[in-house]
Design an enzyme around this catalytic site. Structure first.
Site, PDB file in Angstrom:
ATOM      1  N   TYR A 194      -3.865  -7.270   8.613  1.00  0.00           N
ATOM      2  CA  TYR A 194      -4.217  -7.926   9.871  1.00  0.00           C
ATOM      3  C   TYR A 194      -5.186  -9.072   9.593  1.00  0.00           C
ATOM      4  CZ  TYR A 194      -8.928  -5.891  10.089  1.00  0.00           C
ATOM      5  OH  TYR A 194     -10.233  -5.565   9.824  1.00  0.00           O
ATOM      6  N   SER A 481      -4.632   0.421   4.590  1.00  0.00           N
ATOM      7  CA  SER A 481      -5.357  -0.545   3.770  1.00  0.00           C
ATOM      8  C   SER A 481      -6.876  -0.335   3.838  1.00  0.00           C
ATOM      9  CB  SER A 481      -5.016  -1.976   4.191  1.00  0.00           C
ATOM     10  OG  SER A 481      -3.782  -2.367   3.646  1.00  0.00           O
ATOM     11  N   TYR A 482      -7.328   0.490   4.786  1.00  0.00           N
ATOM     12  CA  TYR A 482      -8.714   0.934   4.803  1.00  0.00           C
ATOM     13  C   TYR A 482      -8.726   2.392   4.352  1.00  0.00           C
ATOM     14  CZ  TYR A 482     -10.674  -3.110   7.307  1.00  0.00           C
ATOM     15  OH  TYR A 482     -11.107  -4.363   7.665  1.00  0.00           O
ATOM     16  N   ARG A 483      -8.271   2.601   3.144  1.00  0.00           N
ATOM     17  CA  ARG A 483      -8.128   3.967   2.637  1.00  0.00           C
ATOM     18  C   ARG A 483      -9.419   4.746   2.815  1.00  0.00           C
ATOM     19  NH1 ARG A 483      -3.371   4.978   0.276  1.00  0.00           N
ATOM     20  NH2 ARG A 483      -2.317   3.308  -0.862  1.00  0.00           N
TER      21      ARG A 483
END
Length: 539
Positions: A194, A481-483
């Site tokens: 994003y 993607s924000y593990r």
């Protein structure tokens, strides 16, 4: 299962190059550390021959540490006790990647794939079992086709390199990706992506139209040959689960030659609580030409603590069009001409990346340390479907006043616009219509505060738990993607069972998780590409 490589003769497995013999004689501990390592190096040597020294870094190599640390963006995963790869491979050509896959697989070594090193849990360069890092830093070509508004960009390029090439050729073309310019393209697109243009053009992966991919058997595939299922999975299903994406073909999007940005800062004493409460009902309904974000953190004003709330926006147009629009939609914010700055799209990347007094050439600096992140940090993310009540914000402020929240920050990113128009099933990323905004929580510290790291980590975990009543439920959404390994991992390497993986898998992917498992089982049935949060195979 055959590989797309010529068969090696038996003698090649027993004879090693002078380079390899010197390596093993000078470092016999390498053999004892892992019995498969010498066979792995011999396997690579049989493919690479004379150029082995250019692409392979073992732990005795003088450049090993600098290569490993070059793109580690979170120092939580660069400590003396952090597991290190036995070998780092920095391929120069496609055959190097094919050989690394084959040699890792046949010698029982886990393979981690790194493009920019921004994985929030370090999964692209840390493993609890003997492993190899395939570092794609040399695969960084960017080719722009202005006439057809498309580009081919390799996975090892950083977003800044990509943006810079676009800006060189056009002031009215862009790509809808993020503001942290050192993020690697491969990892970014693998998770969805994003950015400032999400309300106008959706996610980055919504604008991917082809890819070059190497599968577990070494085959080089493009969209037509890999099939629509696999092409769907690699566009947001998370890196490290399906294979190696070498490059991506993307649509470039149109932007005006002049855009407008603004940031208005308010403290609690300046009506910030009411403004952020109202923002929740306004921002997702704004035209798609507006990106809207709110950030919150504790500050000291005149010796007293307060909460500083910053309202920031990018508008795809000029100031004289933005002001009446905001006056009609959100008059309480009080936007005036003096708050606004006109610039180009590429300059807006620097603005939101908080890169001040720098030319756009800074976008080419892969070693640049973003002021948006502390040297060590922990980040979590939530999705919000219903406005948080004012009483909820009062409780949030009290948490941000806590001593261990001294480095904490929150960011709200508005959804709506194009994001509400794209079906959940269009890509693995499912968090579309019905989400007002997402919240990113971050707490950071520097090297001198490592003794406080446990305090900070405990604080953000408790705060995440505290936020439960205000965010999405059944499942509580998360962004791959924000593990975040707090939401579940496959602790034992190889045991990527459905039951374990579904704990975190449904948070990341909701109902798309089952489709990802089906595709994973089809393309990598023996689960070679795996890590602590990789897609499992079905049993």
């Amino acid at each position: 299962m055959s590989f797309f490589f010529p068969e090696m003769k038996a003698s090649q497995y027993f004879s090693m190059s002078l380079f390899l013999l010197i390596l093993l004689i000078s470092c016999p501990w390498l053999i004892s550390a892992n019995p498969h390592l010498n066979n792995f190096l011999g396997c690579l040597d049989s493919f690479y021959s004379n150029d082995i020294s250019k692409v392979i870094y073992t732990q005795n190599n003088a450049s090993y540490s600098s290569v490993l640390n070059a793109t580690i963006q979170n120092l939580r995963f660069s400590t003396p006790t952090t597991p290190k790869p036995l070998v780092i491979v920095t391929p120069l050509q496609t055959s190097h990647i094919q050989a690394t896959i084959r040699c890792s697989r046949t010698n029982g070594l886990n393979l981690r794939i790194r493009s920019g090193g921004h994985d929030f849990e370090g999964l692209s360069y840390v493993s609890q079992v003997p492993f190899v890092v395939l570092d794609l830093t040399n695969f960084r070509s960017v080719k722009i086709d202005v006439k057809n508004k498309v580009a081919w960009v390799q996975s090892g390029a950083i977003l800044g390199e990509f943006y810079s090439e676009i800006a060189k050729r056009s002031r009215t073309l862009a790509f809808p990706a993020g503001i942290c310019h050192t993020v690697g393209v491969g990892g970014y697109l693998s998770g969805g992506g994003y950015g400032l243009l999400l309300r106008k053009y959706g996610l980055a992966v919504d604008n991917v139209i082809d890819a070059v991919f190497i599968d577990v058997n070494g085959r080089i595939l493009k969209r037509k040959s890999m099939g629509e299922d696999l092409f769907w999975a690699i566009r947001g299903g998370g890196g490290g689960s399906f294979g190696v994406v070498l490059s991506w073909k993307v649509k470039l999007v149109s932007v005006p030659s002049t855009v407008t940005v603004f940031t208005i800062r308010k403290t609690l004493e300046e009506n910030a609580t009411n403004l952020v409460h109202q923002w929740q009902s306004v921002a997702h309904k704004l035209p798609g030409d507006i990106f809207s974000a709110v950030t919150m953190r504790k500050v000291n004003r005149n010796g007293e603590p307060t909460i500083l709330v910053a309202f920031s926006s990018l508008f795809l147009g000029e100031t004289n069009a933005l002001i009446p629009l905001m006056k009609a939609r959100f008059p309480e914010l009080g936007l005036k001409k003096e708050h606004c700055t006109e610039m180009s799209w590429i300059e807006s990347i620097l603005y939101f990346g908080q890169i001040q007094n720098k030319s756009i050439d800074v976008l080419l600096d892969r070693s640049y340390k973003s002021p948006l992140n502390a040297p060590s940090f922990k980040t979590k993310l939530d999705y919000v479907k219903n406005p948080i009540p004012k009483a909820g914000f009062e409780k949030i402020w009290s948490k941000l006043y806590e001593e261990d929240a001294e480095t904490a920050a929150m960011a709200f990113i508005a959804y709506g616009g194009k994001m509400a128009e794209i079906p959940e099933s269009a890509a693995p990323f499912p968090h579309r219509d019905g989400n007002l905004y997402h919240i990113a929580y971050t707490v950071g510290w520097d090297g001198e505060e490592n003794n406080k790291s446990r305090r900070y980590m405990n604080w953000i975990r408790k705060f995440y738990s505290f936020m439960t009543p205000f965010v999405s439920k059944s499942p509580r959404g998360a962004y791959v993607s924000y593990r975040d390994d707090d939401i579940g991992t496959n602790k034992k390497e190889g045991e990527t069972s459905y039951a374990k993986a579904s704990v975190w898998g449904r948070k990341y992917f909701k109902n798309n998780f089952d489709k990802l498992i089906y595709i994973k089982t089809k393309v990598d049935p023996h689960n070679f590409f795996k890590h602590e949060q990789s897609i499992p195979v079905s049993v």
